[in-house]
Design an enzyme around this catalytic site. Structure first.
Site, PDB file in Angstrom:
ATOM      1  N   ASP A  67       0.818  -1.221   0.000  1.00 13.92           N
ATOM      2  CA  ASP A  67       0.000   0.000   0.000  1.00 13.92           C
ATOM      3  C   ASP A  67       0.847   1.264   0.000  1.00 13.92           C
ATOM      4  OD1 ASP A  67      -2.576   1.231   0.055  1.00 13.92           O
ATOM      5  OD2 ASP A  67      -2.339   1.660   2.190  1.00 13.92           O
ATOM      6  N   SER A  85      -7.035   4.988   0.022  1.00 13.31           N
ATOM      7  CA  SER A  85      -7.308   3.685  -0.568  1.00 13.31           C
ATOM      8  C   SER A  85      -8.791   3.352  -0.394  1.00 13.31           C
ATOM      9  CB  SER A  85      -6.461   2.607   0.108  1.00 13.31           C
ATOM     10  OG  SER A  85      -5.085   2.901  -0.013  1.00 13.31           O
ATOM     11  N   GLN A  89      -5.514  -2.153  -6.818  1.00 13.95           N
ATOM     12  CA  GLN A  89      -6.110  -1.224  -5.862  1.00 13.95           C
ATOM     13  C   GLN A  89      -6.788  -0.075  -6.598  1.00 13.95           C
ATOM     14  OE1 GLN A  89      -4.040   1.973  -3.182  1.00 13.95           O
ATOM     15  NE2 GLN A  89      -4.161   0.124  -1.911  1.00 13.95           N
TER      16      GLN A  89
END
Length: 314
Positions: free
Chosen positions: A232, A256, A306
């Site tokens: 991430d 996110s 993502q």
């Protein structure tokens, strides 16, 4: 003693913090002591059979880092699964911003225990509300068809400057982000997004070598959770470089939204892996990014997708 604590005890080099604590030239803590803190962060407290509690580091920004809650949720799921079953995929949604000042409670739902696969669902809760949900699937190791993409041609990580060297000229402008202790050693292959904004937009591609900044115990679940944590960190930069903007330096507001990972082959998170990221699309205030992890030998070990919230403030 918890599972990760036992693993650390079995590997004193991974569990002992040397003195004095090493730092970057700017005085930011780095190395084994910082990595040990990440291991401790992932070593959740078991409250009940399917309920766990985790905390955030003292120097957290205003909201919990997405990779942290993903890694902790995966630990919670893994603590309810037999050791011979290994996580092969996870799918997660970031529902609300996490508050780093209070603990996070992880509730595990044992969806299915089959002959080959085990499925778990985890909900992370703060202030009585869900902030994150994760579904993860675990599998017994099996043999079958085998192929993989080849790793792109890139320079060796040792030939590239460290994150501290890259960020030195931008430290003041990046603010707290540049001062946070980093358990992950980053070596940018492509120009970092915070530098690309000076040279203007470029192809939506971003590559970085990364590894845990120290030694980790021999615990498969821990290595997977550390990679989930690291995944991430730079993924949405592939979206930002396409438009020549960056967090904190431009009027970009982001977070996110969801995160999916597939783990293809065994690996160690304390050895160099290449994170090859690209963004096929950005629209509607959202940006999509895909990532591929390769080990030092060029073997594809994991794939990531993502979508993130990306707004330009007026």
């Amino acid at each position: 003693m918890t599972e990760l604590a036992r693993a650390a005890a079995a590997d004193p080099a991974a569990a002992t913090s040397p003195e004095p604590v090493p730092t970057t030239p700017d005085g930011v803590p780095r190395g084994q002591p910082v990595l040990d803190r990440l291991v401790a962060l992932l070593d959740l407290e078991r409250i009940e059979e399917n309920i766990f509690r985790g905390v955030s580091p003292a120097e957290s920004p205003v909201r919990v880092f997405g990779g942290q809650v993903a890694g902790q949720a995966l630990v919670a799921a893994g603590r309810t699964v037999p050791e011979d079953r290994h996580v092969h995929s996870l799918h997660a949604y970031f529902i609300r911003p996490g508050d780093p000042r209070v603990p996070i409670v992880y509730e595990v739902d044992r969806i299915r225990d089959g002959r080959s696969f085990t499925t778990r669902r985890v909900v992370a809760i703060q202030h009585g509300k869900a902030i994150f949900s994760l579904s993860a699937s675990f599998q017994l190791r099996e043999h079958g068809l085998d192929h993989a993409d080849a790793m792109p041609e890139v320079p060796d990580p040792e030939s590239l400057p460290s994150f501290a060297d890259r960020v030195s000229e931008y430290g003041a402008r990046l603010g707290d982000m540049a001062k946070l202790p980093r358990p992950i050693d980053l070596r940018y292959v492509t120009e970092p997004a915070f530098l690309s904004r000076e040279s203007g937009p470029r192809d939506a591609r971003h590559q970085v070598w990364m590894r845990a900044d120290g030694s980790l115990p021999d615990n498969d679940l821990l290595h997977v959770c550390v990679l989930a944590y690291a995944s991430d960190m730079t993924l949405l930069d592939a979206v930002l470089v396409r438009h020549g903007v960056y967090w904190g330096l431009d009027r970009v507001i982001g977070a996110s939204l969801d995160h999916a990972m597939w783990f293809h082959r065994p690996f160690r998170a304390d050895e160099w892996v290449l994170y090859d990221c690209a963004s096929p699309s950005a629209s509607g205030g959202r940006g999509l990014a895909t990532g591929r992890f390769f080990d030092r030998d060029g073997t594809l070990i994991a794939t990531v997708v993502q979508e993130g919230l990306l707004r330009i403030a007026s």
